[in-house]
Enzyme design. Structure first.
Site, PDB file in Angstrom:
ATOM      1  N   LYS A   1     -12.238  49.663  59.327  1.00  0.00           N
ATOM      2  CA  LYS A   1     -12.335  50.804  58.414  1.00  0.00           C
ATOM      3  C   LYS A   1     -12.142  52.119  59.170  1.00  0.00           C
ATOM      4  O   LYS A   1     -11.541  53.062  58.642  1.00  0.00           O
ATOM      5  CB  LYS A   1     -13.697  50.802  57.708  1.00  0.00           C
TER       6      LYS A   1
ATOM      7  N   LYS B   1     -17.941  62.799  58.221  1.00  0.00           N
ATOM      8  CA  LYS B   1     -18.805  61.738  58.748  1.00  0.00           C
ATOM      9  C   LYS B   1     -17.973  60.612  59.332  1.00  0.00           C
ATOM     10  O   LYS B   1     -18.244  60.119  60.437  1.00  0.00           O
ATOM     11  CB  LYS B   1     -19.717  61.233  57.623  1.00  0.00           C
TER      12      LYS B   1
END
Length: 301
Positions: free
Chosen positions: A176, A244
């Protein structure tokens, strides 16, 4: 299967609806109870704490905001494996499936703690955004034992078009991060191209049409150019989420010894956006960082 789900947000809510539509029983928890309560009409049942899920669910799926949120939901005082005693009694629960995007190192640490209670952990971050969650066409990149991934794939297929087993625990999260490196860099590049077109007096809204079929054509180009040139689009998420993720990519790159100068540039761009007060803005707000006058132009049109 009897399932628990923590985190019915923009992504989680449509995923839960697909699970219910596939015939699963789903108990839902969310820190903001109203978001869980909104799914009752679809057939979901609401619990007061994550801990309440362990007696009801064979597998609990997470789709929460960040690493700390995963730790709180699983190991906090009212968490799945928290409370008094040695990480708590796991009840009926056999698996935790984490769809959140968090640090691979934290994933491996959490999985080891869960394994001590006999709980299998599959890290299964997703790609496809809110449209993919709504359509049930998400791409899932999974880390964990082959047996656990195989057992859980039929469940995940309720909202995913593809599940790829990438390796042991943590491999899904690392994949990811690769995805986010590509996505964040591409959206930043789209914003710069839109800004260049606008500065040169070209109709930037026609870029997808002009570039269709060429090497620059992509889902991201077709998704974000309208969002960067028009108003009225429903949000896909916030720049804070991108920040983030890209910070986690940079940390993983340093740990692995990978050289990622483009990620470093995007990281600085996102920090600038936060300083400009855009942390909560939609992902398309990259254009407002590289061309601040674009926001005023969109709202004036």
């Amino acid at each position: 299967m009897d399932l628990g789900f923590c985190g019915p947000g923009l992504m989680g809510a449509p995923m839960i609806r697909h699970l219910l539509g596939a015939g699963h029983s789903v108990w839902v928890w969310n820190r903001t109870r109203a978001k869980a309560q909104a799914l009752v009409a679809d057939g979901a049942q609401v619990v007061d704490t994550p801990r309440d899920l362990v007696a009801r669910a064979q597998a609990v799926l997470l789709c929460v905001s960040d690493t700390q949120a995963v730790e709180d939901v699983v190991f906090g005082q009212d968490g799945l494996l928290g409370g008094d005693g040695a990480d708590g009694d796991a009840g009926r629960m056999r698996w935790i499936v984490d769809h959140s995007s968090i640090a691979p190192a934290a994933t491996r640490a959490y999985a080891a703690r869960a394994a001590g209670r006999g709980i299998g952990w599959v890290d299964a971050p997703v790609s496809g955004g809110v449209p993919g969650a709504q359509a049930g066409t998400l791409a899932v990149m999974a880390g964990g034992s082959a047996a656990d991934v195989a057992a859980l794939e039929p469940i995940v297929r309720a909202y995913a078009a593809r599940v790829t087993h990438m390796g042991e625990v943590g491999a899904g999260q690392m994949t990811k991060l690769c995805n986010q490196a590509i996505v964040c860099a591409t959206v930043a590049g789209v914003a710069e191209a839109v800004g260049l077109a606008q500065a040169a007096g070209i109709d930037a809204a026609r870029l997808p049409e002009a570039l269709a079929g060429g090497w620059a054509d992509s889902v991201l180009l077709r998704t974000f150019v309208p969002r960067m040139t028009e108003t009225g689009h429903a949000p896909l998420g916030s720049l804070k989420t991108f920040q983030k993720d890209i910070d986690t990519v940079a940390d993983a790159a340093r740990a692995a010894g990978a050289v990622m100068p483009v990620v470093g540039a995007v990281q600085q761009l996102l920090r600038l956006g936060a300083a400009m007060g855009l942390a909560q803005a939609d992902l398309a707000a990259f254009i407002d960082i590289v061309r601040p006058q674009a926001r005023a132009a969109r709202h004036a049109s």
